[in-house]
Structure formats: C-alpha cells, structure tokens
Design a protein around this motif. Structure first.
Motif, PDB file in Angstrom:
ATOM      1  N   SER A 372       0.809  -1.217   0.000  1.00  0.00           N
ATOM      2  CA  SER A 372       0.000   0.000   0.000  1.00  0.00           C
ATOM      3  C   SER A 372       0.843   1.269   0.000  1.00  0.00           C
ATOM      4  O   SER A 372       0.333   2.352  -0.290  1.00  0.00           O
ATOM      5  CB  SER A 372      -0.925   0.007   1.227  1.00  0.00           C
ATOM      6  OG  SER A 372      -0.159  -0.067   2.428  1.00  0.00           O
ATOM      7  N   HIS A 373       2.137   1.143   0.331  1.00  0.00           N
ATOM      8  CA  HIS A 373       3.015   2.314   0.375  1.00  0.00           C
ATOM      9  C   HIS A 373       3.966   2.383  -0.832  1.00  0.00           C
ATOM     10  O   HIS A 373       4.840   3.244  -0.871  1.00  0.00           O
ATOM     11  CB  HIS A 373       3.832   2.297   1.674  1.00  0.00           C
ATOM     12  CG  HIS A 373       2.992   2.344   2.916  1.00  0.00           C
ATOM     13  ND1 HIS A 373       2.219   3.438   3.245  1.00  0.00           N
ATOM     14  CD2 HIS A 373       2.780   1.407   3.880  1.00  0.00           C
ATOM     15  CE1 HIS A 373       1.583   3.188   4.385  1.00  0.00           C
ATOM     16  NE2 HIS A 373       1.902   1.969   4.785  1.00  0.00           N
ATOM     17  N   PRO A 416      -7.543   0.301   2.256  1.00  0.00           N
ATOM     18  CA  PRO A 416      -7.176   1.235   3.331  1.00  0.00           C
ATOM     19  C   PRO A 416      -8.029   0.984   4.571  1.00  0.00           C
ATOM     20  O   PRO A 416      -9.230   0.695   4.459  1.00  0.00           O
ATOM     21  CB  PRO A 416      -7.473   2.611   2.715  1.00  0.00           C
ATOM     22  CG  PRO A 416      -7.575   2.380   1.250  1.00  0.00           C
ATOM     23  CD  PRO A 416      -8.082   0.989   1.080  1.00  0.00           C
ATOM     24  N   LYS A 417      -7.418   1.113   5.742  1.00  0.00           N
ATOM     25  CA  LYS A 417      -8.142   0.787   6.972  1.00  0.00           C
ATOM     26  C   LYS A 417      -9.318   1.728   7.217  1.00  0.00           C
ATOM     27  O   LYS A 417     -10.461   1.306   7.346  1.00  0.00           O
ATOM     28  CB  LYS A 417      -7.179   0.820   8.154  1.00  0.00           C
ATOM     29  CG  LYS A 417      -6.132  -0.295   8.122  1.00  0.00           C
ATOM     30  CD  LYS A 417      -5.231  -0.240   9.339  1.00  0.00           C
ATOM     31  CE  LYS A 417      -4.199  -1.365   9.300  1.00  0.00           C
ATOM     32  NZ  LYS A 417      -3.284  -1.327  10.479  1.00  0.00           N
ATOM     33  N   GLU A 419     -10.560   4.393   5.257  1.00  0.00           N
ATOM     34  CA  GLU A 419     -11.454   4.548   4.127  1.00  0.00           C
ATOM     35  C   GLU A 419     -12.208   3.250   3.842  1.00  0.00           C
ATOM     36  O   GLU A 419     -13.384   3.260   3.466  1.00  0.00           O
ATOM     37  CB  GLU A 419     -10.678   4.972   2.877  1.00  0.00           C
ATOM     38  CG  GLU A 419     -10.101   6.370   2.955  1.00  0.00           C
ATOM     39  CD  GLU A 419      -8.693   6.364   3.534  1.00  0.00           C
ATOM     40  OE1 GLU A 419      -8.371   5.413   4.264  1.00  0.00           O
ATOM     41  OE2 GLU A 419      -7.943   7.320   3.259  1.00  0.00           O
TER      42      GLU A 419
END
Length: 513
Positions: A372-373, A416-417, A419
């Motif tokens: 995710s990054h 995303p956690k 969202e």
C-alpha cells in the motif's frame, strides 16, 4: 539466451534495477515541484507550443481518425500475435547477419549489453536517445563496469551534463530554459567561454562541436528502436537532429535495445505510424531523419549488429485485458503535452522513466504494486480524469479507463483501513433501503458545521483532509425525498402542469427548492 514466449503462470515483472520506481510517492514529489516556479513556467511554455503545433498539422489531413483507428487496430493485432511476430522478426534479422538476444528484465538486458561492449575492448560508447535504455538504467549498469555511455541527443546531453534526470518522453530537458542550459554547458564544456550566449543556435553549435570528435572516435553505439518490422527484420529510428544517423552509421558495432511490444507485422504497417508519430510528437508532417537497418551489409555501416528484445514486465502487463492497451504506446508524448497535472507537477514527480498519463498506467503494470506504500501505487491517482489524453493519443489508448481499473485493483488488494471501513459502512447503507432512508433524514445535521457563506469549512478529525482543499456545500434542510412528499412540492408540480411548463422547467423549480 532465450525466454519462453508463451504466457507463464506468473509473468515476470520489471526488475528493481530499472528506473521505473521512485523513492517517494507522487503527492510528495508534486508538492515540491509545484513550488518550482521556473520549472512550471518552462513546462507551460513548452507544452503549449508543442500541442499547438500538433493541432495545426493534424487539422491539415481529413483522415486523422481513420489513421488513429488503423494504428490502434495494428497494435492490438500485435498484442494478440506477439510470440509468432517476435519469432518471425528474429528469423529475419538472423538471416541478414544480425544477432538477436532475449532479456527477461533490466538486469539481464544490462548484462548482455555489458558483455557485448567488453568483447570489443572499448570503454566508451555513444548512445542514441532511448526510453528502453533509460528504463533499464543501462548507463548506470555500464558505469558500474567501467564503461562510459555518451548521450548524443541534445536534450539527453543537457540532462547528462547537468547530472539530472529526464522529465519528458520526447524532450527530456523540457524543464530547463536557455539560461540554465548555458550555465550547464559553461561548467562541463572546455571549448566554450563566457562569450557564449543563451541563443539556441549558439548552444546547439556548442553541443555539436562537443560531440563531433566523439562520433569520429566511437567504435560502439547503443540505440533503442521506435519500431521493429517482423516481415523484413528492419529496425527503425525516427529523429530530428541527425545524431542518431551518426551513431547508426559510423561505429563498428551497433547494439539496439527494443521492447517486445514495438513490433509491427509488415513493412506497409510502418506507413501508418510514420504519419501518426511525427504529428503527435513534434508537430511535424515528417521527421527530418528516418533510419532503417537490418542485420549487416558488407562495407556499409556497423559490421556487428545485436538487438536485445526486452520484456521487463511487458508480458505481465499483457495478462490484463485493460492494462495491455498501454502497450500500444508509441512514445509520442502527446498525452503529456495536454495533461494539466503533468504541466504543473513536471515529469520528475512521477519517479519513473515514463511520466505523465501514459506513465501513470504503464509503470505500475510493468513493476506491479508491492504494497500500500509502494510509490507506483500512487501513480493511477496522478490524474484529474479530464480525458484530454484519450482524445490526443494516436493509437487510441483508453488511458482514463486504465487509470480507474488500476485504482480499483489497488483498493481491492490493499484496502485502506479507515477509508475501507467507511466505504464498507456506505455499502451496507446503500444495500438496505430502510437504513438509507433513515440516514438521509439525518443529513440536515451537517448544517451545524456550516459557515455564513453556506460552505462547510472544516470537517472534524481525519475528514479535514477533504475540506482543506475543497469547497463543500452545506446540506439542505431536507432530503429531496422528504421535500417531495411535502404539500409544497405537490402544489408546485400541480401548478407547473396547469401552466403547461416543460418537464425540465418543472425539474429546475424543484431543484431550486
């Protein structure tokens, strides 16, 4: 050296050696570059000039849309028949005395080139501008082995002398102005002095003199390829300066690196792309220099010819129905020149060899998105989705469709956690009419956050990121359904019908309430 031409279960991605992944995500890079006033001014002036020239030469011909369709259809055919076309191309090149090598990724391609140069005993080579060699960080790989690669394209030379990185597909030094180029030349070229001005003719002459002796001494040249023709085994380079012609004719050994998607089926197909590419890239009816070669001709040009067919994630991109459309790209840069995001943020913000809209869809597919990054995971969001890129692409790549698909894939794979929880709740609401109706009845509470100007200026907690950069209107007192059930709405509709007002006028009055 060979690779499996079939579709493997897990297609190889681009290797980490390549110049396809930056250190920082696009938002951070863009934040820095947006404050570079000189760069923004340079980009605006250059892209405006190029796109106006492009439009002028396209308006001259009546069958532009037919040419675009022909180009798109040809490239789709290539994607569907790539293994056979590559084998046909290899056979044609080999029959003419050339040597074909296959490279799975950037590291393997770099090793092949390095070994070929070492076999000649040379420590210095001249290079033609090439996106493929930039992609695989070839200059850096050669330097690690004690071999210096001299860029001969004027813009690439500016970038190289300035210890910089390219920021545009067609014009790598587009972010530099005349004064900056003069300063770079004064620092790195011994044959000029302070008397040189920033006039383009003087700067070009300085570069010409700087390179002339190197052309005469070079024993090895390295190039990319605009196209490879399966039918005849020809490799082609189109250019504006003539430096490419010098590299292709003077040295004894020529090494070319070509992405496997650059193949065209027949020589006649080349006609279509010779009309599409110059008009879309430089705004010219025809490029000044068109070079074609295949294999070796005794007593004429390089006597040793090698071509490396590069995968580096292309097979992986082909595995996706929407994503493979990006492989139709002919590197014209038309999408960059019309993109409002690129024009303001600049090419360096993308962190990849391929900036702009095409880079935002091509780069993540070549490399994959690791987590995710991953900086490349932000690229599909580096767009306003205005659609200008779709309109100017000469081979009709649906760039915005690909951007949306990549966004969908990233969110699906790396949810995303915060969202993700919010959207999960919204999904629950949208799937239950009773819950949705109850929620819409509470929308009036948003008015408590509003200011005197009818705008919500600051949402609480993490939601502030939305209002910090957007104007958000205060919700109405009632939802539309609540108001529509009122007597006021029914009276208004009845009155409108009696007066014989068109339905759109009735709708307008309803919306104004």
């Amino acid at each position: 050296m060979s690779v499996n031409l079939g579709m493997p279960t897990m297609p190889p991605r681009a290797s980490d050696i390549s110049n396809l992944r930056g250190d920082k995500p696009f938002p951070k890079n863009a934040h820095t570059d947006l404050n570079n006033v000189t760069q923004r001014r340079n980009l605006t002036k250059a892209t405006t000039t190029i796109r106006n020239k492009r439009q002028a030469v396209i308006d001259e011909i009546d069958d532009w849309e037919a040419l675009r369709e022909a180009g798109s259809t040809t490239k789709r055919y290539v994607m569907a028949h790539l293994p056979e076309l590559l084998e046909q191309f290899e056979a044609a090149v080999t029959s003419r005395g050339g040597h074909v090598h296959w490279a799975r990724d950037a590291k393997e391609a770099g090793q092949i080139v390095t070994e070929l140069v070492k076999q000649t005993g040379e420590k210095k080579v001249v290079k033609i501008k090439s996106m493929a060699t930039q992609e695989i960080a070839l200059n850096e790989q050669l330097e690690a082995e004690g071999i210096f690669a001299q860029e001969t394209d004027l813009a690439e030379l500016i970038v190289q002398l300035g210890d910089d990185k390219p920021s545009h597909i067609l014009v790598p030094a587009i972010h530099r102005n005349r004064a900056e180029i003069r300063s770079i030349f004064l620092k790195k070229m011994d044959h000029i002095d302070e008397s040189i001005t920033s006039e383009p003719a003087e700067l070009a002459e300085a570069a010409r003199l700087y390179l002339r002796q190197q052309f005469m001494e070079a024993k090895v040249a390295i190039s990319g390829a605009n196209f490879g023709i399966a039918e005849t085994g020809h490799v082609t380079i189109v250019e504006s300066e003539g430096n490419g012609r010098m590299c292709l004719t003077l040295p004894e050994t020529l090494i070319s690196v070509m992405g496997i998607e650059k193949i065209l089926p027949t020589f006649r197909d080349y006609e279509t792309f010779l009309q599409l590419l110059p008009r879309s890239s430089t705004g010219e009816r025809m490029n000044p220099y068109t070079s074609l070669w295949s294999g070796v001709t005794e007593g004429d040009g390089p006597q040793n010819f090698h071509i490396i067919l590069l995968d580096n994630g292309r097979t992986a991109a082909m595995a996706d129905e929407i994503g493979r459309e990006a492989l139709k790209c002919i590197r014209c840069s038309a999408c960059l020149n019309v993109c409002p995001v690129y024009e303001r943020a600049g090419g360096h913000a993308y962190g990849s060899t391929y900036p702009g809209p095409i880079g935002a869809i091509l780069t993540p597919q070549l490399t994959g998105i690791d987590d995710s990054h991953d900086p490349n995971g932000y690229l599909p969001y580096a767009s306003s989705l205005c659609g200008r890129c779709n309109e100017v692409c000469p081979v009709k790549i649906p760039i915005t469709d690909a951007l949306l698909e990549l966004r969908h894939k990233k969110v699906k794979e790396f949810k995303p956690k915060i969202e993700g929880s919010l959207l999960g709740s919204m999904q629950l609401l949208w799937g239950n009419s009773k819950l949705w109706n109850t929620a819409t009845k509470m929308v009036f509470m948003g008015r408590l956050l509003g200011g005197r100007d009818g705008k919500i200026t600051h949402l609480p907690s993490f939601l502030a990121g939305w209002t910090d950069v957007r104007d958000t209107s205060v919700p109405p007192k009632k939802s539309f359904r609540q108001w529509f059930d009122s007597q006021e709405a029914q009276d208004l509709l009845a009155q409108a019908r009696e007066e014989g007002l068109p339905e759109n006028n009735v709708k307008k009055q309803v919306e104004e309430q």
